[in-house]
Design an enzyme around this catalytic site. Structure first.
Site, PDB file in Angstrom:
ATOM      1  N   LYS A  99       0.816  -1.213   0.000  1.00 19.78           N
ATOM      2  CA  LYS A  99       0.000   0.000   0.000  1.00 19.78           C
ATOM      3  C   LYS A  99       0.851   1.266   0.000  1.00 19.78           C
ATOM      4  O   LYS A  99       1.999   1.264   0.399  1.00 19.78           O
ATOM      5  CB  LYS A  99      -1.007  -0.035   1.161  1.00 19.78           C
ATOM      6  CG  LYS A  99      -2.160  -1.002   0.822  1.00 19.78           C
ATOM      7  CD  LYS A  99      -3.280  -1.020   1.835  1.00 19.78           C
ATOM      8  CE  LYS A  99      -4.370  -1.987   1.328  1.00 19.78           C
ATOM      9  NZ  LYS A  99      -5.390  -2.264   2.345  1.00 19.78           N
TER      10      LYS A  99
ATOM     11  N   ARG B 211      -3.308 -10.329   4.596  1.00 21.82           N
ATOM     12  CA  ARG B 211      -3.701 -10.449   3.188  1.00 21.82           C
ATOM     13  C   ARG B 211      -2.591  -9.845   2.347  1.00 21.82           C
ATOM     14  O   ARG B 211      -2.309  -8.656   2.468  1.00 21.82           O
ATOM     15  CB  ARG B 211      -5.026  -9.690   2.993  1.00 21.82           C
ATOM     16  CG  ARG B 211      -5.524  -9.612   1.575  1.00 21.82           C
ATOM     17  CD  ARG B 211      -6.745  -8.704   1.501  1.00 21.82           C
ATOM     18  NE  ARG B 211      -7.243  -8.611   0.140  1.00 21.82           N
ATOM     19  CZ  ARG B 211      -6.773  -7.780  -0.765  1.00 21.82           C
ATOM     20  NH1 ARG B 211      -5.787  -6.963  -0.455  1.00 21.82           N
ATOM     21  NH2 ARG B 211      -7.289  -7.769  -1.978  1.00 21.82           N
TER      22      ARG B 211
HETATM   23  N1  PMM Z   1      -7.340  -3.929   0.772  1.00 16.30           N
HETATM   24  C1  PMM Z   1      -7.623  -3.955  -0.538  1.00 16.30           C
HETATM   25  C2  PMM Z   1      -8.546  -4.868  -1.061  1.00 16.30           C
HETATM   26  N2  PMM Z   1      -9.167  -5.747  -0.256  1.00 16.30           N
HETATM   27  N3  PMM Z   1      -9.535  -6.631   1.891  1.00 16.30           N
HETATM   28  C3  PMM Z   1      -9.299  -6.600   3.196  1.00 16.30           C
HETATM   29  N4  PMM Z   1      -9.965  -7.459   4.018  1.00 16.30           N
HETATM   30  N5  PMM Z   1      -8.436  -5.725   3.764  1.00 16.30           N
HETATM   31  C4  PMM Z   1      -7.744  -4.822   3.017  1.00 16.30           C
HETATM   32  O1  PMM Z   1      -6.958  -4.041   3.586  1.00 16.30           O
HETATM   33  C5  PMM Z   1      -7.979  -4.809   1.609  1.00 16.30           C
HETATM   34  C6  PMM Z   1      -8.902  -5.743   1.076  1.00 16.30           C
HETATM   35  C7  PMM Z   1      -6.952  -2.982  -1.463  1.00 16.30           C
HETATM   36  O2  PMM Z   1      -5.712  -3.435  -1.825  1.00 16.30           O
HETATM   37  P1  PMM Z   1      -5.373  -4.092  -3.265  1.00 16.30           P
HETATM   38  O3  PMM Z   1      -6.002  -3.195  -4.296  1.00 16.30           O
HETATM   39  O4  PMM Z   1      -3.887  -4.076  -3.293  1.00 16.30           O
HETATM   40  O5  PMM Z   1      -5.913  -5.488  -3.303  1.00 16.30           O
END
Ligand code: PMM
Length: 267
Positions: free
Chosen positions: A208, A244
């Site tokens: 991030k 994650r």
């Molecule tokens: N962040 C993203 C997408 N899905 N789900 C959960 N549970 N927690 C998060 O912090 C989260 C998520 C955005 O990140 P990405 O675009 O790199 O997948």
């Protein structure tokens, strides 16, 4: 043991030229790679939630993710669907998903809690204040840890009232969602507020943007993966149940080394 959730984004690019099958194949191949690297759960998403992202029609989202979920669930993987839409969540569970990962914590779709309750899947309730397109305008906190925990508590009441069993709910403080870099760091430092809610905690820091305050604006993907691995270890030590991540192998190794330091294993 800290659960490793591997991120599988079913990317839109290959859809514009009729390349739907190529994109499904690529997502499946990526899913297998992450399983081989040690992922316990594959988190499959068809709609980007990054700051500034626009929404994707729900039909398109489902066309992207459902075939991938069916194939990977059939192959024995534990699947999570990363969606803010109740109908996608329900379809994904019918296709074999065991977790519904809702970064909006129910706020984006009034039917989400009922769909989650009915599905029998576990529900990840993320902290969120509004759509990605204007989330920075919503990043106002005095005590971010306490306020995030209080807002999650309000959502938990709704989720429980809709009939989701408490042991099926995982909470996520939503790193990067309606939060500045400074808010994210403070929130992670104050994770106790969220852990104290008594639910499993999932943390998503992977690659991030807030890492640039520690690494500099031109931090590479590799540098962000190392940064992610450090936060995975610190999150595990703060009691997180799952992280994650994009790069499962690096995070697996980091968690294994931290576990060895503690005299245990992370298997
Ligand atoms: N962040 C993203 C997408 N899905 N789900 C959960 N549970 N927690 C998060 O912090 C989260 C998520 C955005 O990140 P990405 O675009 O790199 O997948």
């Amino acid at each position: 043991m800290t659960q490793l959730w591997g991120i599988v984004n079913v990317t839109p690019d290959s859809f514009s030229d009729g390349g739907r099958y190529a994109s499904v194949d690529a997502a499946m191949a990526h899913g297998y790679e992450l399983l081989a690297a040690g992922a316990h759960v594959l988190d499959i998403g068809g709609e980007s939630t990054r700051p500034g992202s626009q929404r994707v029609p729900v039909e398109v989202e489902q066309q992207r993710v459902i075939p991938v979920i069916e194939a990977l669930a059939e192959a024995g993987a534990v699947i999570s669907i990363d969606t803010m839409n109740a109908s996608t969540a329900a379809a994904a569970v019918r296709a074999g998903a065991r977790y519904i990962n809702d970064v909006a914590g129910g706020l984006a779709d009034p039917d989400m809690y009922a769909a989650a309750a009915e599905s029998g899947a576990d529900y990840v309730l993320g902290h969120w204040r509004g759509p990605s397109s204007d989330m920075y305008a919503l990043a106002n906190y005095t005590n971010v840890g306490a306020e995030v925990a209080a807002e999650i508590t309000e959502r938990l009441a709704g989720a429980l009232a809709a009939g989701i069993a408490p042991e099926r709910i995982v909470v996520d403080p939503g790193v990067g969602f309606a939060k500045t870099a400074e808010h994210n760091w403070t929130l992670l430092r104050e994770l106790d507020h969220v852990s104290a809610l008594g639910h499993r905690v999932l943390i998503g820091t992977s690659r991030k943007r807030f890492f640039t305050t520690a690494l500099g604006d031109d931090a590479t993907e590799e540098q962000r993966d190392v940064a992610t691995a450090v936060t995975s270890v610190l999150a595990a030590q703060a009691g997180a149940w799952a992280v994650r991540v994009h790069n499962v192998a690096v995070n697996r190794d980091a968690l294994a080394v931290a576990a060895a330091w503690q005299g245990v294993t992370n298997d």
